[in-house]
Write an enzyme that holds these catalytic residues in place. Structure first.
Site, PDB file in Angstrom:
ATOM      1  N   LYS A   1       0.814  -1.213   0.000  1.00 10.57           N
ATOM      2  CA  LYS A   1       0.000   0.000   0.000  1.00 10.57           C
ATOM      3  C   LYS A   1       0.849   1.265   0.000  1.00 10.57           C
ATOM      4  O   LYS A   1       0.458   2.282  -0.566  1.00 10.57           O
ATOM      5  CB  LYS A   1      -0.947  -0.020   1.203  1.00 10.57           C
ATOM      6  CG  LYS A   1      -2.034  -1.085   1.079  1.00 10.57           C
ATOM      7  CD  LYS A   1      -3.033  -1.006   2.228  1.00 10.57           C
ATOM      8  CE  LYS A   1      -4.138  -2.026   2.046  1.00 10.57           C
ATOM      9  NZ  LYS A   1      -5.143  -1.963   3.130  1.00 10.57           N
TER      10      LYS A   1
ATOM     11  N   LYS B   1      -8.101 -11.175  -6.892  1.00  9.71           N
ATOM     12  CA  LYS B   1      -9.316 -11.421  -6.126  1.00  9.71           C
ATOM     13  C   LYS B   1     -10.335 -10.311  -6.351  1.00  9.71           C
ATOM     14  O   LYS B   1      -9.982  -9.176  -6.719  1.00  9.71           O
ATOM     15  CB  LYS B   1      -8.996 -11.571  -4.636  1.00  9.71           C
ATOM     16  CG  LYS B   1      -8.594 -10.319  -3.899  1.00  9.71           C
ATOM     17  CD  LYS B   1      -8.385 -10.651  -2.425  1.00  9.71           C
ATOM     18  CE  LYS B   1      -8.064  -9.395  -1.611  1.00  9.71           C
ATOM     19  NZ  LYS B   1      -7.909  -9.695  -0.178  1.00  9.71           N
TER      20      LYS B   1
ATOM     21  N   LYS C   1     -13.763  -4.270  -4.193  1.00 11.19           N
ATOM     22  CA  LYS C   1     -14.612  -3.096  -4.391  1.00 11.19           C
ATOM     23  C   LYS C   1     -13.883  -2.005  -5.168  1.00 11.19           C
ATOM     24  O   LYS C   1     -14.502  -1.189  -5.848  1.00 11.19           O
ATOM     25  CB  LYS C   1     -15.045  -2.527  -3.042  1.00 11.19           C
ATOM     26  CG  LYS C   1     -15.986  -3.403  -2.257  1.00 11.19           C
ATOM     27  CD  LYS C   1     -16.275  -2.768  -0.907  1.00 11.19           C
ATOM     28  CE  LYS C   1     -17.022  -3.735  -0.006  1.00 11.19           C
ATOM     29  NZ  LYS C   1     -17.179  -3.195   1.358  1.00 11.19           N
TER      30      LYS C   1
END
Length: 366
Positions: free
Chosen positions: A151, A231, A234
């Site tokens: 991240k 995967k 959202k």
């Protein structure tokens, strides 16, 4: 015993304010021994309020959450809004997302009579314990966590909150002396940090926290419908990649119909060489509550195009009552706020005495 759900939200808010008052926290018995968890263990898990969950969330976590509330005597599920602000949030949208998540969890089967459902930020003990545990955590320990590496590259190093949020996760778990935490494989290293911090605290200040164990879901990861090597998420920019639990039957049918497969029309389960078709089989089996082998048997004689109709029907059948219940709950935000307020009271009844004991052991009070 769970309290009956009340929709008198103002009454619940007054109780929370009373419970949060400094006089209550620093009363004469402020540093007494905390209550032991009920026999059989205690479950804790959290989910960020990032809008309604998708198919992967449902199969990977929420379906399991519903089962666990019937298997353990003490279960806490938190909408972890403190975690969500590691990325910029619009305040009005965040509040809406919190209520949407509450509606989604209730519609999926979370029962406030069996599990404590609450909003993390309303239990201030989470943040205070996180600070104490942060002072026991080394910077190299956090730097080596894989999610920070991933991240921080995406966000040009990211915020301090993004760097330290695994410590807050550990505080979430340890605050309730949780014994078991349902996690996905990508969160195991963060749970290991919670285990390490339990050991470090216990060694420094005496035994207090149990070392929580992971409960790994047996459900295979649901992959993106557009890229079966990643995967379902959202944040996927492709709208056809993800099925939300509130999608209409027409939307579900369109997304499954456009799901990526391959050039072979036969339906076989081979995740390595046929990830797209295998993903559809995984979804079908899970939503129809059958084995993958049974799903393959049902697909015998069908090409992938015809098989997608079976997958679509299974998803629509499971999600239609959930979607309808979410719509009903969304129309009554006072009820949703009342459920969360009640959950906050119950969570603080468990959290406050543990934090008082932590304060005593650290030396903040005698």
């Amino acid at each position: 015993m769970a309290l009956p759900v009340r929709t008198d939200f103002k009454h619940l808010l007054r109780l929370i304010q009373k419970f949060n008052s400094p006089r209550r926290v620093l009363s004469a018995g402020a540093c007494t021994e905390s209550k032991k968890p009920a026999g059989g263990g205690r479950i804790f898990s959290g989910i960020q309020p990032t809008g309604v969950p998708h198919l992967g969330n449902y199969l990977g976590a929420l379906e399991n959450w519903v089962a666990l509330q019937n298997q353990y005597p003490s279960v806490l599920y938190s909408i972890v809004d403190l975690h969500s602000i590691t990325q910029p949030q619009d305040p009005a949208q965040l509040r809406s997302n919190i209520l949407d998540m509450a509606a989604s969890l209730l519609a999926c089967g979370i029962d406030p009579e069996k599990a404590i459902l609450f909003q993390q930020s309303q239990v201030s003990e989470h943040a205070e314990l996180s600070w104490i545990l942060s002072c026991l955590t080394s910077m190299p320990r956090l730097r080596h966590l894989p999610q920070w590496k991933m991240k921080s590259k995406q966000k040009n190093e990211g915020s301090v909150g993004l760097y330290t949020y695994p410590v807050l996760q550990a505080a979430d778990i340890l605050l309730y002396k949780s014994t078991h935490v349902p996690v996905g494989e990508d969160q195991v290293q963060h749970l290991e940090l919670a285990q390490d911090l339990a050991r470090i605290f216990n060694k420094s200040y005496g035994d207090l926290f149990p070392e929580p164990s992971a409960l790994l879901s047996s459900i295979r990861k649901v992959k993106s419908l557009r890229d079966p090597y990643t995967k379902m998420s959202k944040s996927d920019p492709q709208s056809m990649a993800t099925i939300a639990i509130t999608d209409s039957p027409d939307d579900i049918a369109l997304k499954v119909r456009r799901a990526v497969t391959d050039f072979s029309s036969e339906v076989t389960f081979d995740p390595e060489t046929r990830p797209g078709v295998s993903n559809l089989l995984t979804i079908h089996a899970a939503m129809a509550m059958i084995s993958v082998e049974e799903a393959v048997a049902q697909a015998r004689g069908l090409d992938t195009g015809a098989y997608k109709t079976l997958v679509t029907e299974a998803v629509i059948q499971r999600f239609t009552p959930i979607r309808e219940e979410i719509e009903r709950l969304r129309s009554d935000p006072v009820h949703l706020e009342g459920v969360l307020a009640q959950g906050t009271l119950r969570a603080r009844e468990l959290a406050a005495p543990v934090l008082r004991e932590v304060r005593q052991r650290v030396g903040f009070c005698s």
